[in-house]
Enzyme design. Structure first.
Site, PDB file in Angstrom:
ATOM      1  N   THR A  55       0.830  -1.210   0.000  1.00  0.00           N
ATOM      2  CA  THR A  55       0.000   0.000   0.000  1.00  0.00           C
ATOM      3  C   THR A  55       0.865   1.261   0.000  1.00  0.00           C
ATOM      4  O   THR A  55       0.379   2.342  -0.271  1.00  0.00           O
ATOM      5  CB  THR A  55      -0.910   0.053   1.251  1.00  0.00           C
ATOM      6  OG1 THR A  55      -0.083   0.078   2.421  1.00  0.00           O
ATOM      7  CG2 THR A  55      -1.852  -1.142   1.316  1.00  0.00           C
ATOM      8  N   ASP A  63       0.614  -3.557  18.277  1.00  0.00           N
ATOM      9  CA  ASP A  63       0.303  -3.091  16.920  1.00  0.00           C
ATOM     10  C   ASP A  63       0.894  -1.700  16.666  1.00  0.00           C
ATOM     11  O   ASP A  63       0.360  -0.935  15.877  1.00  0.00           O
ATOM     12  CB  ASP A  63      -1.206  -3.121  16.641  1.00  0.00           C
ATOM     13  CG  ASP A  63      -1.519  -3.062  15.147  1.00  0.00           C
ATOM     14  OD1 ASP A  63      -0.588  -3.258  14.333  1.00  0.00           O
ATOM     15  OD2 ASP A  63      -2.680  -2.816  14.782  1.00  0.00           O
ATOM     16  N   ASN A  68      -0.428   8.138  12.885  1.00  0.00           N
ATOM     17  CA  ASN A  68      -0.364   7.032  11.934  1.00  0.00           C
ATOM     18  C   ASN A  68       0.332   7.519  10.658  1.00  0.00           C
ATOM     19  O   ASN A  68       1.195   8.379  10.712  1.00  0.00           O
ATOM     20  CB  ASN A  68      -1.763   6.435  11.722  1.00  0.00           C
ATOM     21  CG  ASN A  68      -1.710   4.962  11.355  1.00  0.00           C
ATOM     22  OD1 ASN A  68      -0.982   4.575  10.439  1.00  0.00           O
ATOM     23  ND2 ASN A  68      -2.448   4.134  12.059  1.00  0.00           N
ATOM     24  N   HIS A 111     -15.408  -2.889   7.213  1.00  0.00           N
ATOM     25  CA  HIS A 111     -16.767  -2.379   7.425  1.00  0.00           C
ATOM     26  C   HIS A 111     -16.968  -1.759   8.800  1.00  0.00           C
ATOM     27  O   HIS A 111     -18.116  -1.501   9.184  1.00  0.00           O
ATOM     28  CB  HIS A 111     -17.780  -3.492   7.161  1.00  0.00           C
ATOM     29  CG  HIS A 111     -17.796  -3.938   5.722  1.00  0.00           C
ATOM     30  ND1 HIS A 111     -18.324  -3.162   4.710  1.00  0.00           N
ATOM     31  CD2 HIS A 111     -17.298  -5.038   5.130  1.00  0.00           C
ATOM     32  CE1 HIS A 111     -18.162  -3.797   3.551  1.00  0.00           C
ATOM     33  NE2 HIS A 111     -17.538  -4.930   3.774  1.00  0.00           N
ATOM     34  N   MET A 115     -15.134  -6.902  -3.088  1.00  0.00           N
ATOM     35  CA  MET A 115     -15.717  -7.781  -2.070  1.00  0.00           C
ATOM     36  C   MET A 115     -15.585  -9.222  -2.569  1.00  0.00           C
ATOM     37  O   MET A 115     -16.452  -9.736  -3.261  1.00  0.00           O
ATOM     38  CB  MET A 115     -17.176  -7.371  -1.822  1.00  0.00           C
ATOM     39  CG  MET A 115     -17.940  -8.277  -0.876  1.00  0.00           C
ATOM     40  SD  MET A 115     -17.269  -8.314   0.818  1.00  0.00           S
ATOM     41  CE  MET A 115     -18.020  -9.838   1.396  1.00  0.00           C
TER      42      MET A 115
HETATM   43  O1  LIG Z   1       1.416  -4.256   9.452  1.00  0.00           O
HETATM   44  C1  LIG Z   1       1.056  -3.935   8.338  1.00  0.00           C
HETATM   45  O2  LIG Z   1       1.388  -4.548   7.308  1.00  0.00           O
HETATM   46  C2  LIG Z   1       0.177  -2.761   8.187  1.00  0.00           C
HETATM   47  C3  LIG Z   1      -0.170  -2.327   6.925  1.00  0.00           C
HETATM   48  C4  LIG Z   1      -0.994  -1.209   6.782  1.00  0.00           C
HETATM   49  C5  LIG Z   1      -1.314  -0.837   5.376  1.00  0.00           C
HETATM   50  O3  LIG Z   1      -0.635  -1.386   4.493  1.00  0.00           O
HETATM   51  O4  LIG Z   1      -2.210  -0.063   5.062  1.00  0.00           O
HETATM   52  C6  LIG Z   1      -1.433  -0.540   7.964  1.00  0.00           C
HETATM   53  C7  LIG Z   1      -0.999  -1.068   9.208  1.00  0.00           C
HETATM   54  N1  LIG Z   1      -0.214  -2.151   9.308  1.00  0.00           N
HETATM   55  C8  LIG Z   1      -1.376  -0.467  10.450  1.00  0.00           C
HETATM   56  O5  LIG Z   1      -0.965  -0.948  11.520  1.00  0.00           O
HETATM   57  C9  LIG Z   1      -2.208   0.685  10.455  1.00  0.00           C
HETATM   58  O6  LIG Z   1      -2.520   1.244  11.515  1.00  0.00           O
HETATM   59  C10 LIG Z   1      -2.650   1.193   9.211  1.00  0.00           C
HETATM   60  C11 LIG Z   1      -3.472   2.277   8.913  1.00  0.00           C
HETATM   61  C12 LIG Z   1      -3.569   2.292   7.560  1.00  0.00           C
HETATM   62  C13 LIG Z   1      -4.316   3.218   6.694  1.00  0.00           C
HETATM   63  O7  LIG Z   1      -4.122   3.133   5.478  1.00  0.00           O
HETATM   64  O8  LIG Z   1      -5.115   4.020   7.236  1.00  0.00           O
HETATM   65  N2  LIG Z   1      -2.845   1.282   7.024  1.00  0.00           N
HETATM   66  C14 LIG Z   1      -2.269   0.591   8.017  1.00  0.00           C
END
Ligand SMILES: O=C(O)c1cc(C(=O)O)c2c(n1)C(=O)C(=O)c1cc(C(=O)O)[nH]c1-2
Length: 685
Positions: free
Chosen positions: A169, A313, A399, A620, A656
């Site tokens: 992402t 986390d 974040n 969701h 989905m």
């Molecule tokens: O451990 C991971 O691989 C991972 C991936 C992602 C992500 O790729 O969006 C998030 C998180 N963790 C995460 O902990 C998190 O709080 C988070 C928020 C978001 C977002 O796009 O709002 N992605 C992610």
């Protein structure tokens, strides 16, 4: 034209940096996601200032035709604006008019949506010479021709059937002649790594694993000193071997060309509970750390671990910003980060030395730092089967929402979130394929249930959100503006001392960078979570921002007044005197349809609730509020097709996918019962 403010002293330039246009973009350009290698998200443009900002209006907008979260920072070069959406659909716009020049859809298999913890978002793209580079959710790195949008080369960054649940992402970054990219998947189970590719050909140049080899051979402890260093911090027994340990760099990666270092911010550990992961032992390198690698070879140089033995986390994947600051009478080359754990860190970016850190929200894990900057972690947050309050919560005190830094004010700007959560180790837990692998319990019984309820009240009372300006020299908050809830957008700051940021009031807002005083606000019909950019074209300064609510923040729905009617996502571009208008929101945007009567038994609804939390809540919303589609708002047709949608993938084209591999018909019906119960609770007449 745009006036330039007195330029801050540039970082010492290396021979590589001096002929690298990404190191020194023209003032009116924004050619990488942090604008240049300092990643300060600081624009030298000053045409828009506190005196005339009242005239800032919409120049043009583009409908993005999605309710998915839009997290990308757009890029600008040579009159063209580049943008990317969920499923990595990428478009080039005429930056003056918004006319579409080309669109490229990499056809991401929609099944990959299930691997994304927080929606199939994309945080951005990269430019290099004649190329636009995207990294797709399913792990491809694709270089597109900047003028035609046609692929030039494609590289797979991970094998499709690795046994790990990888996805991407984060934005790819171009550093000199290489593209560097990280992976996601730390909640389901992956072995984190970062890898670099030749920008001209896509050939892999280096790859660095962020957790030790699970087999101890052949790249095991004896042969590789870095692997041995990591391995010594993990237990012999533990589920890390099966689930990969995590530490995946799913967002920020930074670069200092003069030092020839790439900085990798790593994610949380998996499974989250260290008891299940590593026999409750060890620091578990390199989870929740910043790791510096040789940019040419990927060789390890230094690391600083924010949370040894991380199990909450917490990620250290957040924005990393370079600056040269006067601290303690010396000029320090620093790297700054505000990771999830509630502190703001200042490190020496040449050596990794801890300079200082301070908390910007309530936290209960840190009892100070030792002489080497190692945190003293409270035993009270290491969890047992008894519910515990831990602050910050897993949403993080900060974040991925991009942070900005102004060399003029000396302040860093980011959206802060004060929160806490209640966790307990889930007894007898075993890993679950294709589900979030935390090892935390979400429910408690007997006496523990009462403890959990009491602590949950305490957690709810702590909940607050701000735009925070942090002084990294004084190591304290400079100012804060309170905002209604979590999910406020990334920051961008200009040389006219204006901070631009999206807010959960569903606005795009400008603040005085020195005081936090609000200067301007524009209703955007969807809360902008991404970071803004500024560019100059024909002597006019523009500000561009994606307004597309979604991602992880949309899953955390606490408090009142959060269910605002919203429009599909848009790319919004502003200039002084802009007169474009958004169409009005449809009048019925928030009116939910009448839910069907509840027929499921109480026991079925309870079972459905648990299955929903484990399987569906990541898209969701917790308690079925919000998320990518609020399921309390299902129409009669959706109710009728419910089990076919869940088990047969009827709506795969919208992301989905079928869940028939982990849900039975009875499970799907129990979830349906729970959703009907929730709709009646909130909307029943
Ligand atoms: O451990 C991971 O691989 C991972 C991936 C992602 C992500 O790729 O969006 C998030 C998180 N963790 C995460 O902990 C998190 O709080 C988070 C928020 C978001 C977002 O796009 O709002 N992605 C992610």
């Amino acid at each position: 034209g745009c006036q330039m403010a007195a330029a801050p002293a540039p970082l010492a330039a290396s021979p590589i940096a001096s002929n690298d246009p990404l190191a020194h973009p023209a003032p009116g350009e924004w050619t990488s996601d942090g604008r240049d290698y300092t990643a300060q998200r600081y624009s030298p443009l000053t045409q828009i200032n506190a005196g005339n900002i009242g005239e800032l209006g919409l120049a043009w907008y583009a409908d993005l035709d999605t309710y998915r979260g839009v997290e990308a920072t757009p890029l600008y070069a040579d009159g063209v604006l580049y943008n990317t959406l969920a499923w990595n659909i990428t478009t080039a716009y005429d930056a003056r008019t918004g006319a579409v020049l080309w669109t490229y859809d990499p056809q991401v298999p929609r099944e990959f949506g299930r691997l994304a913890c927080c929606e199939p978002v994309s945080r951005g793209l990269a430019l290099h010479g004649d190329k636009v580079i995207i990294a797709t959710l399913d792990g491809r790195l694709i270089a597109l021709d900047r003028t035609t949008g046609r692929p030039i080369w494609t590289t797979r960054t991970f094998p499709l059937h690795s046994g790990y649940a990888y996805s991407i992402t984060g934005a790819p970054r171009v550093f000199g002649d290489k593209v560097v990219v990280g992976q996601s998947g730390g909640d389901l189970g992956v072995r984190g790594f970062v890898s670099a590719y030749d920008v001209e050909t896509g050939a892999e140049v280096w790859k660095f694993y962020l957790t030790p080899s699970p087999t101890d051979t052949p790249d095991g402890a004896a042969s590789d000193p870095v692997n041995a260093m990591m391995r010594a911090t993990w237990s012999d027994e533990g589920l890390w071997r099966q689930l990969g340990g995590g530490a995946n760099p799913w967002d920020a990666i930074a670069y200092d060309p003069a030092l020839n270092l790439v900085y990798v911010g790593t994610g949380n550990a998996v499974p989250h509970s260290r008891y299940y992961r590593s026999n409750d032992e060890g620091d578990n390198l390199f989870v929740c750390s910043i790791v510096a690698l040789d940019a040419a070879t990927g060789a390890y140089r230094w690391h600083y671990q924010m949370n040894p033995g991380e199990e909450w986390d917490w990620t250290c994947t957040q924005s990393m910003i370079a600056a040269d600051l006067e601290i303690g009478g010396r000029t320090r080359q620093v790297l700054m980060q505000a990771p999830k754990n509630g502190f703001f860190y200042v490190l020496d970016r040449a050596t990794g030395e801890f300079i200082q850190a301070g908390a910007h929200v309530f936290q209960n894990w840190n009892e100070g730092f030792d002489a080497h900057g190692r945190p003293i972690t409270s035993e009270a947050v290491r969890y047992t089967e008894e519910p515990h309050l831990v602050a910050p919560g897993p949403g993080g005190a900060h974040n991925w929402f991009p942070m900005a830094f102004s060399p003029r004010t000396g302040l860093a700007y980011f959206p802060a979130y004060q929160s806490a959560f209640v966790l307990a180790r889930q007894p007898g837990w075993t890993p679950q394929p294709m589900r979030s692998n935390s090892g935390w319990g979400f429910v408690s019984t007997g006496e523990a249930a009462a403890t959990r309820a009491r602590l949950t009240q305490q957690a709810n009372a702590l909940e607050k959100a701000w735009l925070t300006a942090w002084d990294p020299v004084a190591n304290r908050i400079a100012w804060q503006v309170e905002l209604p809830r979590h999910g406020n957008g990334g920051a961008m700051v200009t040389a006219s001392d204006i901070v631009f940021a999206g807010t959960t009031r569903q606005t795009f807002t400008a603040f005085d960078a020195r005081s936090g005083r609000q200067l301007w606000e524009y209703p955007t019909q969807s809360a902008p979570v991404a970071g803004a950019i500024s560019y100059e074209l024909d002597g006019v300064q523009y500000i561009a921002i994606n307004a597309g609510w979604g991602g992880g923040a949309a899953q955390i729905e606490r408090g009142a007044g959060i269910e605002m009617p919203r429009a599909p996502a848009r790319l919004l571009v502003f200039r002084l005197g802009g007169t474009a208008q958004l169409p009005p929101l449809p009048a019925n945007a928030s009116a939910p349809p009448e839910p069907p009567p509840l027929r499921a038994s109480e026991a079925t609804v309870a079972r459905g609730a648990l299955l929903f939390q484990q399987t569906c809540a990541v898209c969701h919303g917790q308690n079925a509020i919000g998320g990518v589609k609020d399921l309390r708002h299902m129409t009669a047709e959706t109710h009728a097709a419910f089990t076919r949608i869940v088990l047969e993938g009827l709506l795969l084209d919208r992301g989905m996918a079928s869940f028939a591999d982990i849900l039975s018909r009875e499970d799907a019906e129990a979830i349906h019962g729970y959703l009907i119960a929730r709709a009646n609770e909130d909307w029943g007449r």
